[in-house]
Scaffold this active site. Structure first.
Site, PDB file in Angstrom:
ATOM      1  N   SER A 264      35.905  76.209 -37.421  1.00  0.00           N
ATOM      2  CA  SER A 264      35.518  76.405 -36.018  1.00  0.00           C
ATOM      3  C   SER A 264      35.846  75.145 -35.219  1.00  0.00           C
ATOM      4  CB  SER A 264      34.034  76.760 -35.909  1.00  0.00           C
ATOM      5  OG  SER A 264      33.229  75.825 -36.588  1.00  0.00           O
ATOM      6  N   ARG A 265      36.071  75.330 -33.913  1.00  0.00           N
ATOM      7  CA  ARG A 265      36.657  74.269 -33.089  1.00  0.00           C
ATOM      8  C   ARG A 265      35.920  74.083 -31.770  1.00  0.00           C
ATOM      9  NH1 ARG A 265      41.543  71.682 -35.233  1.00  0.00           N
ATOM     10  NH2 ARG A 265      41.858  72.788 -37.199  1.00  0.00           N
TER      11      ARG A 265
ATOM     12  N   ASN B 271      37.133  61.534 -36.579  1.00  0.00           N
ATOM     13  CA  ASN B 271      36.032  60.574 -36.653  1.00  0.00           C
ATOM     14  C   ASN B 271      36.522  59.138 -36.513  1.00  0.00           C
ATOM     15  OD1 ASN B 271      33.965  62.417 -36.858  1.00  0.00           O
ATOM     16  ND2 ASN B 271      33.838  62.342 -39.084  1.00  0.00           N
TER      17      ASN B 271
ATOM     18  N   ALA C 154      40.750  67.523 -41.587  1.00  0.00           N
ATOM     19  CA  ALA C 154      39.470  67.293 -42.269  1.00  0.00           C
ATOM     20  C   ALA C 154      39.499  66.102 -43.218  1.00  0.00           C
ATOM     21  CB  ALA C 154      39.007  68.552 -42.999  1.00  0.00           C
ATOM     22  N   SER C 155      40.346  65.116 -42.926  1.00  0.00           N
ATOM     23  CA  SER C 155      40.376  63.889 -43.724  1.00  0.00           C
ATOM     24  C   SER C 155      39.857  62.685 -42.938  1.00  0.00           C
ATOM     25  CB  SER C 155      41.799  63.605 -44.219  1.00  0.00           C
ATOM     26  OG  SER C 155      42.172  64.522 -45.223  1.00  0.00           O
TER      27      SER C 155
ATOM     28  N   ARG D  84      45.431  78.091 -38.759  1.00  0.00           N
ATOM     29  CA  ARG D  84      46.890  78.082 -38.819  1.00  0.00           C
ATOM     30  C   ARG D  84      47.329  78.827 -40.084  1.00  0.00           C
ATOM     31  NH1 ARG D  84      48.550  73.954 -40.419  1.00  0.00           N
ATOM     32  NH2 ARG D  84      46.735  72.586 -40.495  1.00  0.00           N
TER      33      ARG D  84
END
Length: 589
Positions: free
Chosen positions: A375-376, A264, A259-260, A75
Site C-alpha cells: 500500500s502507498r 527512510n 523496501a530496503s 508492479r
C-alpha cells in the site's frame, strides 16, 4: 481542465493527441491544467461515484483513500516489456516484445478503449522546466486516479504546456478490464511499429507503477536509454543533503531496492546529539535521481515532484518526517480505514474495534493484513517538512558519495567502501536482495538487483554496466562508492543494528571518508570503519564485531553465486570480471 482547442500546446503535440484520440475513440478530450480546482473537481467526482473515499478532514486534510482491484496491487515485472527490432538491445533481464506483437496489442486492446469515456491529456515535466535536466512528456489516460497522482508527483498542467516542443515522451494508458493475463506495460525506446506513435503503452492496469507513466516508465526505463546515448545517468536513487557543523553541504545518492530502507534514509533526521552538534539533513529525492557530468563533477537532481511510497511500517518512531508528509494533501492506495475515517496500516497503534481492510471488508485486526503490504501514499514534495532549498536548482547538486544497499540478513557488513570506481560498479552490479511485496513473486527469495535497476533499466544490463564504467573513465571528480546493509540479523532473527535515525552514524563516517584517507581498515571486500561514533547507543562490542565480521567461507559461497549470475547475464564487461577475479584473490579463493 481545458478543451484541446483552448490550449497553447505545440502544434505537433496537438496533432499527436488528435491522432491518438482517433484510435482510442473517447467521447471528449480534456487537457489537464494542473490547478487546485481541477484536482478538487476530479476528487469530488470520484468520491461521488464511489471510486474514492474522503478521509477525516480534521486529521488528514484534503486526503483520500483509493482501493485498487485486488489483482492490480504491484508492479508486474512479468507483464513489463521492452520492445525493439533486435532482442540483444533488451538484454537478459528484460522481457522482450517483438514490434509486430506491440502492433497486435495496440489494435486489440487500445482500439476504442476510451469509447464513452473522457480522454485526459496530462502534459508534464520531469525536473524543473527551466532546468538543464528538464524532459517533457504527455500521458493520455482514461483514469482520474492517474490524473490526481500526476498532480502530485510531476510538474504538470498550464506551466508546462507552452514549454513542450516537438520532442516529448508519448505515453498512452488505458484501464481496460484489468485482466491480469492481458496486462501490458510496453516501452519502445528505439523504434516503433508502423501506426503506433507512442513511447510507452500501458493497458489492463490502474496500479501506480504500471499506470503513472511519468515515474518508472519515463524517468527510469526510457530515460536510462537516453542517458546512455547522451552520457549521463538515470538512476533508482535517493538524493540527500547533509549539512555538517561547519555549514558545508554534502550530497549523497543511494540505490536501494524496494523496501530496503531507501525512503527512510532519504527522510532521515540526525539523532538529537548530532542535531545539538549542528548536523542537519534535507531531502531532495526519495526515489529517482538524474545525474549529469558537468566539468568532471556528478551533478544530480530529482526529476519528480512528489512521493509515491510504501506506507506499512511507517510511524512516528520509524519515520516521523513521513508521518508529517502524509498528514495532508495525500492519496492513500490500499490501506485500511477506521470507523472514524482515518487511514490505518500495520505499524500504527493497534485499533481494537472493527475497521475496513484494504479490500473494503469490515473486520478486526488479525490474520491477513489490514493494509496491503505494498500500500502507498502519494504526496507532493512540498509536504515534506525538511525539503532542501536546492531541490529545484537548475544546475543540480554535486554528489560526493554513492551508496548501494539491500536487505540482507547475513554476510554483508553494516558499511564498507569500494576500493575504486570499478570495484564500486562491481559491488552495485552484484547487489543481492531479499524479494519484497513491491514486486510480484515469493517474498524472501534472494535475487540479484544490480544498482536497484533490475526492473527499471530500459536496455541490456551488460551495456548499462559498461556505461557506468565509461562514465567513470571520463570523470575527474568521481564520488566514492559505499555499500550499506541495515538489516543484518542475529542467530535468533533479531536485527543487530537499531537502524532508522541511528543510520546517521554511518553517514557521518561516509562523509568523513569522502575527504579523508584515515579511520578505515582494509578487508578483502573493501574498507570498513576503524571506528564509528557509537556514543549513547545501546549496542554490545560483540554485536559491533558481528556487524563488520568478514565471513570468508560465506563470501566464497557468495562468489560462487555471483559466478552463476554472471554466466546467466552473458556478456559482462571485462572490467567487472577483472574486479570479480581480484575479489576472489583477496578472499584466498
Amino acid at each position: 481542465m481545458l478543451a484541446l482547442d483552448e490550449t497553447e500546446i505545440n502544434d505537433g503535440a496537438k496533432r499527436w493527441i488528435v491522432s491518438i484520440a482517433k484510435h482510442l475513440n473517447p467521447s471528449s478530450i480534456y487537457v489537464c491544467d494542473g490547478t487546485k480546482e481541477e484536482f478538487d473537481d476530479l476528487a469530488s467526482a470520484m468520491v461521488k461515484d464511489g471510486e474514492m473515499i474522503k478521509l477525516n478532514e480534521k486529521n488528514f486534510k484534503n486526503s483520500y483513500l483509493y482501493r485498487s482491484n485486488a489483482t492490480d496491487v504491484a508492479r508486474t515485472e512479468e507483464r513489463t516489456f521492452i520492445s525493439a527490432r533486435d532482442k540483444s538491445f533488451v538484454g537478459p533481464l528484460n522481457n522482450f516484445l517483438p514490434l509486430d506483437r506491440v502492433k497486435q496489442v495496440w489494435n486489440q486492446f487500445f482500439k476504442g478503449a476510451y469509447t464513452g469515456k473522457t480522454m485526459f491529456v496530462i502534459p508534464y515535466a520531469l525536473s524543473s522546466p527551466e532546468s538543464k535536466f528538464a524532459d517533457f512528456g504527455i500521458e493520455v489516460t482514461d483514469s482520474k486516479y492517474v490524473v490526481l497522482n500526476l498532480h502530485y508527483i510531476t510538474r504538470m498542467g498550464k506551466g508546462v504546456i507552452e514549454k513542450i516542443g516537438d520532442r516529448f515522451i508519448k505515453g498512452v494508458h488505458a484501464t481496460g478490464n484489468l485482466d491480469p493475463g492481458n496486462k501490458f506495460i510496453i516501452h519502445m525506446p528505439w523504434e516503433k511499429p508502423e501506426g503506433v506513435d507512442a513511447d510507452i503503452l500501458s493497458v489492463n492496469t490502474n496500479y501506480g507503477g504500471n499506470a503513472l507513466l511519468s515515474k518508472k516508465c519515463h524517468a527510469l526505463r526510457i530515460a536510462s536509454v537516453r542517458a546512455r546515448e547522451e552520457g549521463w545517468l538515470a538512476e533508482h536513487m535517493l538524493l540527500l543533503e547533509v549539512k555538517d557543523p561547519q555549514g558545508k553541504s554534502h550530497f549523497i545518492t543511494g540505490a536501494f531496492p524496494s523496501a530496503s530502507g531507501k525512503t527512510n534514509l532519504a527522510m532521515i533526521s540526525p539523532p538529537k546529539d548530532y542535531r545539538d552538534a549542528g548536523w542537519s539533513t534535507r531531502l531532495i529525492s526519495d526515489d529517482i535521481s538524474w545525474i549529469k557530468i558537468v566539468d568532471g563533477k556528478f551533478m544530480a537532481t530529482n526529476p519528480e515532484n512528489g512521493f509515491f511510497a510504501v506506507v506499512p511500517g511507517t510511524n512516528y518512531n520509524t519515520n516521523k518526517n513521513a508521518m508529517a508528509t502524509l498528514s495532508k494533501n495525500t492519496i492513500f492506495t490500499n490501506v485500511g480505514l477506521t470507523m472514524s475515517g482515518d487511514p490505518w496500516w500495520e505499524g500504527l497503534d493497534p485499533v481494537y474495534d472493527e475497521l475496513y481492510d484494504w479490500k473494503g471488508n469490515k473486520r478486526k485486526i488479525g490474520g491477513e493484513p489490514i493494509a496491503h503490504p505494498n500500500s502507498r501514499y502519494t504526496s507532493p514534495l512540498t509536504n515534506y517538512p525538511y525539503l532542501s532549498d536546492l531541490y529545484e536548482d537548475p544546475e543540480g547538486v554535486p554528489v560526493s558519495a554513492i551508496l548501494f544497499g539491500g536487505r540482507r540478513a547475513t554476510l554483508i557488513p553494516l558499511v564498507f567502501e569500494a576500493f575504486n570506481w570499478n570495484h564500486g560498479v562491481f559491488l552495485g552490479a552484484t547487489m543481492g536482495v531479499e524479494r519484497t511485496a513491491a514486486s510480484e513473486g515469493k517474498v524472501g527469495d534472494l535475487r540479484r538487483d544490480p544498482m536497484a535497476m533490475r526492473p527499471f533499466c530500459g536496455y541490456n544490463i551488460n551495456e548499462y554496466f559498461r556505461h557506468w564504467i565509461e562514465i567513470g573513465e571520463r570523470s575527474k571528480n568521481k564520488p566514492k562508492i559505499f555499500y550499506v546493509n541495515w538489516f543484518r540479523r542475529r542467530a535468533d532473527g533479531t536485527f543487530i543494528w537499531p537502524g532508522f535515525a541511528e543510520n546517521f552514524r554511518v553517514l557521518e563516517w561516509i562523509i568523513y571518508r569522502t575527504s579523508h584517507n584515515d579511520n578505515a581498515v582494509e578487508t578483502p571486500i573493501g574498507y570498513i570503519p576503524e571506528s564509528l561514533n557509537l556514543a549513547g547507543l545501546n549496542i554490545s562490542e560483540e554485536d559491533v564485531k558481528e556487524l563488520f565480521r568478514i565471513d570468508k567461507e560465506g563470501w566464497k559461497e557468495e562468489m560462487n553465486e555471483i559466478q552463476k549470475y554472471f554466466s546467466e547475464l552473458g556478456n559482462v564487461p571485462e572490467e567487472i570480471l577483472k574486479e570479480f577475479e581480484l575479489e576472489k584473490k583477496r578472499l584466498g579463493y
